[in-house]
Design a protein around this motif. Structure first.
Motif, PDB file in Angstrom:
ATOM      1  N   ARG A   1     -38.691  -3.884  -0.410  1.00  0.00           N
ATOM      2  CA  ARG A   1     -39.264  -2.702  -1.052  1.00  0.00           C
ATOM      3  C   ARG A   1     -40.775  -2.616  -0.850  1.00  0.00           C
ATOM      4  NH1 ARG A   1     -35.969  -0.313  -5.346  1.00  0.00           N
ATOM      5  NH2 ARG A   1     -37.924   0.444  -6.249  1.00  0.00           N
ATOM      6  N   VAL A   2     -41.456  -3.757  -0.815  1.00  0.00           N
ATOM      7  CA  VAL A   2     -42.925  -3.724  -0.802  1.00  0.00           C
ATOM      8  C   VAL A   2     -43.546  -3.953   0.577  1.00  0.00           C
ATOM      9  CG1 VAL A   2     -43.108  -4.349  -3.236  1.00  0.00           C
ATOM     10  CG2 VAL A   2     -43.106  -6.149  -1.483  1.00  0.00           C
ATOM     11  N   VAL A   3     -42.778  -4.465   1.522  1.00  0.00           N
ATOM     12  CA  VAL A   3     -43.313  -4.601   2.882  1.00  0.00           C
ATOM     13  C   VAL A   3     -43.178  -3.229   3.540  1.00  0.00           C
ATOM     14  CG1 VAL A   3     -43.079  -5.683   5.147  1.00  0.00           C
ATOM     15  CG2 VAL A   3     -42.796  -7.054   3.069  1.00  0.00           C
ATOM     16  N   GLU A   4     -44.298  -2.598   3.741  1.00  0.00           N
ATOM     17  CA  GLU A   4     -44.288  -1.230   4.264  1.00  0.00           C
ATOM     18  C   GLU A   4     -44.272  -1.181   5.790  1.00  0.00           C
ATOM     19  OE1 GLU A   4     -46.457   1.458   0.963  1.00  0.00           O
ATOM     20  OE2 GLU A   4     -47.767   0.521   2.442  1.00  0.00           O
ATOM     21  N   ARG A   5     -44.849  -2.180   6.399  1.00  0.00           N
ATOM     22  CA  ARG A   5     -44.943  -2.162   7.859  1.00  0.00           C
ATOM     23  C   ARG A   5     -44.770  -3.576   8.371  1.00  0.00           C
ATOM     24  NH1 ARG A   5     -48.704  -3.331  11.514  1.00  0.00           N
ATOM     25  NH2 ARG A   5     -50.249  -3.853   9.936  1.00  0.00           N
ATOM     26  N   LEU A   6     -44.066  -3.714   9.488  1.00  0.00           N
ATOM     27  CA  LEU A   6     -43.927  -5.002  10.165  1.00  0.00           C
ATOM     28  C   LEU A   6     -43.910  -4.718  11.662  1.00  0.00           C
ATOM     29  CD1 LEU A   6     -43.634  -8.052  10.016  1.00  0.00           C
ATOM     30  CD2 LEU A   6     -41.169  -7.744   9.802  1.00  0.00           C
ATOM     31  N   GLY A   7     -45.025  -5.049  12.296  1.00  0.00           N
ATOM     32  CA  GLY A   7     -45.154  -4.789  13.729  1.00  0.00           C
ATOM     33  C   GLY A   7     -44.939  -3.325  14.040  1.00  0.00           C
ATOM     34  N   THR A   8     -44.114  -3.089  15.042  1.00  0.00           N
ATOM     35  CA  THR A   8     -43.854  -1.707  15.461  1.00  0.00           C
ATOM     36  C   THR A   8     -42.517  -1.185  14.933  1.00  0.00           C
ATOM     37  OG1 THR A   8     -42.870  -2.508  17.525  1.00  0.00           O
ATOM     38  CG2 THR A   8     -45.231  -1.951  17.571  1.00  0.00           C
ATOM     39  N   LEU A   9     -41.917  -1.912  13.999  1.00  0.00           N
ATOM     40  CA  LEU A   9     -40.645  -1.459  13.435  1.00  0.00           C
ATOM     41  C   LEU A   9     -40.865  -0.163  12.664  1.00  0.00           C
ATOM     42  CD1 LEU A   9     -39.275  -4.850  12.057  1.00  0.00           C
ATOM     43  CD2 LEU A   9     -38.616  -3.679  14.164  1.00  0.00           C
TER      44      LEU A   9
ATOM     45  N   ARG B   1     -41.024  -0.891 -11.197  1.00  0.00           N
ATOM     46  CA  ARG B   1     -39.749  -0.437 -10.621  1.00  0.00           C
ATOM     47  C   ARG B   1     -39.308  -1.342  -9.473  1.00  0.00           C
ATOM     48  NH1 ARG B   1     -37.058   4.482 -10.787  1.00  0.00           N
ATOM     49  NH2 ARG B   1     -38.852   5.328 -11.894  1.00  0.00           N
ATOM     50  N   ASP B   2     -40.260  -1.831  -8.694  1.00  0.00           N
ATOM     51  CA  ASP B   2     -39.915  -2.718  -7.576  1.00  0.00           C
ATOM     52  C   ASP B   2     -39.262  -4.011  -8.064  1.00  0.00           C
ATOM     53  OD1 ASP B   2     -40.882  -1.058  -5.501  1.00  0.00           O
ATOM     54  OD2 ASP B   2     -42.934  -1.751  -5.875  1.00  0.00           O
ATOM     55  N   GLU B   3     -39.610  -4.455  -9.252  1.00  0.00           N
ATOM     56  CA  GLU B   3     -39.013  -5.678  -9.773  1.00  0.00           C
ATOM     57  C   GLU B   3     -37.773  -5.415 -10.626  1.00  0.00           C
ATOM     58  OE1 GLU B   3     -41.682  -8.481 -11.410  1.00  0.00           O
ATOM     59  OE2 GLU B   3     -42.675  -8.742  -9.493  1.00  0.00           O
ATOM     60  N   LEU B   4     -37.701  -4.249 -11.253  1.00  0.00           N
ATOM     61  CA  LEU B   4     -36.565  -3.953 -12.135  1.00  0.00           C
ATOM     62  C   LEU B   4     -35.383  -3.334 -11.393  1.00  0.00           C
ATOM     63  CD1 LEU B   4     -38.505  -2.572 -15.218  1.00  0.00           C
ATOM     64  CD2 LEU B   4     -37.424  -4.815 -14.948  1.00  0.00           C
ATOM     65  N   GLU B   5     -35.672  -2.423 -10.492  1.00  0.00           N
ATOM     66  CA  GLU B   5     -34.590  -1.710  -9.797  1.00  0.00           C
ATOM     67  C   GLU B   5     -33.629  -2.655  -9.065  1.00  0.00           C
ATOM     68  OE1 GLU B   5     -32.650   1.779  -9.292  1.00  0.00           O
ATOM     69  OE2 GLU B   5     -34.607   1.643 -10.273  1.00  0.00           O
ATOM     70  N   PRO B   6     -34.116  -3.692  -8.382  1.00  0.00           N
ATOM     71  CA  PRO B   6     -33.175  -4.605  -7.711  1.00  0.00           C
ATOM     72  C   PRO B   6     -32.222  -5.319  -8.673  1.00  0.00           C
ATOM     73  CG  PRO B   6     -35.342  -4.839  -6.772  1.00  0.00           C
ATOM     74  CD  PRO B   6     -35.497  -3.955  -7.986  1.00  0.00           C
ATOM     75  N   LEU B   7     -32.617  -5.471  -9.923  1.00  0.00           N
ATOM     76  CA  LEU B   7     -31.715  -6.113 -10.891  1.00  0.00           C
ATOM     77  C   LEU B   7     -30.497  -5.252 -11.197  1.00  0.00           C
ATOM     78  CD1 LEU B   7     -34.381  -7.638 -13.301  1.00  0.00           C
ATOM     79  CD2 LEU B   7     -32.894  -8.867 -11.696  1.00  0.00           C
ATOM     80  N   ARG B   8     -30.575  -3.964 -10.901  1.00  0.00           N
ATOM     81  CA  ARG B   8     -29.433  -3.065 -11.094  1.00  0.00           C
ATOM     82  C   ARG B   8     -28.491  -3.083  -9.893  1.00  0.00           C
ATOM     83  NH1 ARG B   8     -33.318   1.654 -13.052  1.00  0.00           N
ATOM     84  NH2 ARG B   8     -33.836   0.807 -15.085  1.00  0.00           N
ATOM     85  N   ASP B   9     -28.927  -3.710  -8.816  1.00  0.00           N
ATOM     86  CA  ASP B   9     -28.113  -3.808  -7.598  1.00  0.00           C
ATOM     87  C   ASP B   9     -26.901  -4.691  -7.890  1.00  0.00           C
ATOM     88  OD1 ASP B   9     -27.039  -4.655  -5.092  1.00  0.00           O
ATOM     89  OD2 ASP B   9     -28.950  -4.194  -4.127  1.00  0.00           O
TER      90      ASP B   9
ATOM     91  N   ASP C   1     -32.364 -14.980 -11.314  1.00  0.00           N
ATOM     92  CA  ASP C   1     -32.424 -16.250 -10.588  1.00  0.00           C
ATOM     93  C   ASP C   1     -31.717 -16.197  -9.245  1.00  0.00           C
ATOM     94  OD1 ASP C   1     -33.859 -17.414 -12.662  1.00  0.00           O
ATOM     95  OD2 ASP C   1     -32.028 -17.978 -13.722  1.00  0.00           O
ATOM     96  N   ASP C   2     -31.157 -15.054  -8.904  1.00  0.00           N
ATOM     97  CA  ASP C   2     -30.455 -14.913  -7.622  1.00  0.00           C
ATOM     98  C   ASP C   2     -31.483 -14.899  -6.488  1.00  0.00           C
ATOM     99  OD1 ASP C   2     -29.039 -14.054  -5.368  1.00  0.00           O
ATOM    100  OD2 ASP C   2     -27.726 -12.772  -6.559  1.00  0.00           O
ATOM    101  N   PRO C   3     -31.361 -15.796  -5.519  1.00  0.00           N
ATOM    102  CA  PRO C   3     -32.323 -15.836  -4.410  1.00  0.00           C
ATOM    103  C   PRO C   3     -32.366 -14.543  -3.597  1.00  0.00           C
ATOM    104  CG  PRO C   3     -30.862 -17.747  -4.350  1.00  0.00           C
ATOM    105  CD  PRO C   3     -30.367 -16.857  -5.434  1.00  0.00           C
ATOM    106  N   ARG C   4     -31.288 -13.764  -3.648  1.00  0.00           N
ATOM    107  CA  ARG C   4     -31.296 -12.486  -2.920  1.00  0.00           C
ATOM    108  C   ARG C   4     -32.260 -11.479  -3.531  1.00  0.00           C
ATOM    109  NH1 ARG C   4     -24.938 -12.201  -3.107  1.00  0.00           N
ATOM    110  NH2 ARG C   4     -25.570 -12.864  -5.157  1.00  0.00           N
ATOM    111  N   LEU C   5     -32.633 -11.698  -4.771  1.00  0.00           N
ATOM    112  CA  LEU C   5     -33.596 -10.807  -5.422  1.00  0.00           C
ATOM    113  C   LEU C   5     -34.911 -10.783  -4.652  1.00  0.00           C
ATOM    114  CD1 LEU C   5     -34.355  -8.996  -7.812  1.00  0.00           C
ATOM    115  CD2 LEU C   5     -35.023 -11.065  -9.057  1.00  0.00           C
ATOM    116  N   THR C   6     -35.327 -11.930  -4.179  1.00  0.00           N
ATOM    117  CA  THR C   6     -36.550 -12.010  -3.394  1.00  0.00           C
ATOM    118  C   THR C   6     -36.467 -11.113  -2.161  1.00  0.00           C
ATOM    119  OG1 THR C   6     -36.944 -14.261  -4.128  1.00  0.00           O
ATOM    120  CG2 THR C   6     -38.016 -13.589  -2.085  1.00  0.00           C
ATOM    121  N   ILE C   7     -35.329 -11.153  -1.498  1.00  0.00           N
ATOM    122  CA  ILE C   7     -35.145 -10.350  -0.285  1.00  0.00           C
ATOM    123  C   ILE C   7     -35.265  -8.864  -0.614  1.00  0.00           C
ATOM    124  CG2 ILE C   7     -33.508  -9.748   1.554  1.00  0.00           C
ATOM    125  CD1 ILE C   7     -34.530 -12.658   1.711  1.00  0.00           C
ATOM    126  N   VAL C   8     -34.607  -8.449  -1.677  1.00  0.00           N
ATOM    127  CA  VAL C   8     -34.609  -7.031  -2.039  1.00  0.00           C
ATOM    128  C   VAL C   8     -36.012  -6.573  -2.440  1.00  0.00           C
ATOM    129  CG1 VAL C   8     -33.661  -5.317  -3.625  1.00  0.00           C
ATOM    130  CG2 VAL C   8     -32.190  -7.129  -2.726  1.00  0.00           C
TER     131      VAL C   8
END
Length: 178
Positions: free
Chosen positions: A58-66, A32-40, A47-54
């Protein structure tokens, strides 16, 4: 089975308050993490570079204290950190334990102080290349992936099989591992 992996960004995300966030956690991706962004509707295809961002958002759960990691934070990463997360994603989802350990070792090497002798221009045996087209080629020979071939030690961000932090442009998550 390990499904969550801690990481340390090479540079770190700088939030609106100027705080740097370097450590985080990424979970294994689902289909789902790889397919759902294709529906965006903002994504033009696989091949859209924004796919990587999306996908990374989805998979980065934590970043510092954010409290939450969104596209905004992923888009605000330095290029070296984005490249690292792309590699990290590929290794934890499609790589072997050996590749994962090599990536961590490369990350530790990147955090270690760089100890290279400084060669002053008057001490250098080779002539200094003037700025211009020739300088680009000289930079690649000395600082590109051919560092070891140019007589320089393999250093920051490299190991025998894993390289990060040396990308010249944003690259798509490798499709050969999917």
């Amino acid at each position: 089975m390990q499904t969550r992996y801690d990481f340390t960004l090479p540079r770190g995300y700088v939030d609106d308050k100027g705080e740097v966030h370097r450590t985080g956690t990424m979970r294994l991706a689902t289909a789902r993490d790889e397919l759902e962004p294709l529906r965006d509707p903002t994504i033009d295809g696989p091949d859209d570079p924004r796919l990587t961002i999306v996908v990374l958002a989805r998979v980065v759960e934590r970043l510092g204290t954010l409290e939450l990691v969104t596209r905004h934070e992923i888009e605000g990463l330095f290029a070296a950190d984005l490249a690292f997360l792309q590699d990290f994603y590929g290794v934890i989802n499609f790589g072997s334990q050996e590749e994962y350990e090599e990536l961590l070792a490369a990350q530790r090497d990147a955090e270690a102080p760089v100890t290279m002798p400084v060669v002053l221009p008057e001490q250098a045996a080779a002539p200094v290349v003037a700025a211009g087209a020739g300088a680009v080629g000289a930079g690649v020979a000395a600082g590109g992936d051919g560092g070891a071939a140019a007589g320089l030690p393999v250093g920051v961000g490299t190991s025998a099989t894993v390289t990060y932090g040396r990308r010249s442009a944003i690259e798509e998550i490798p499709s050969d591992g999917r």
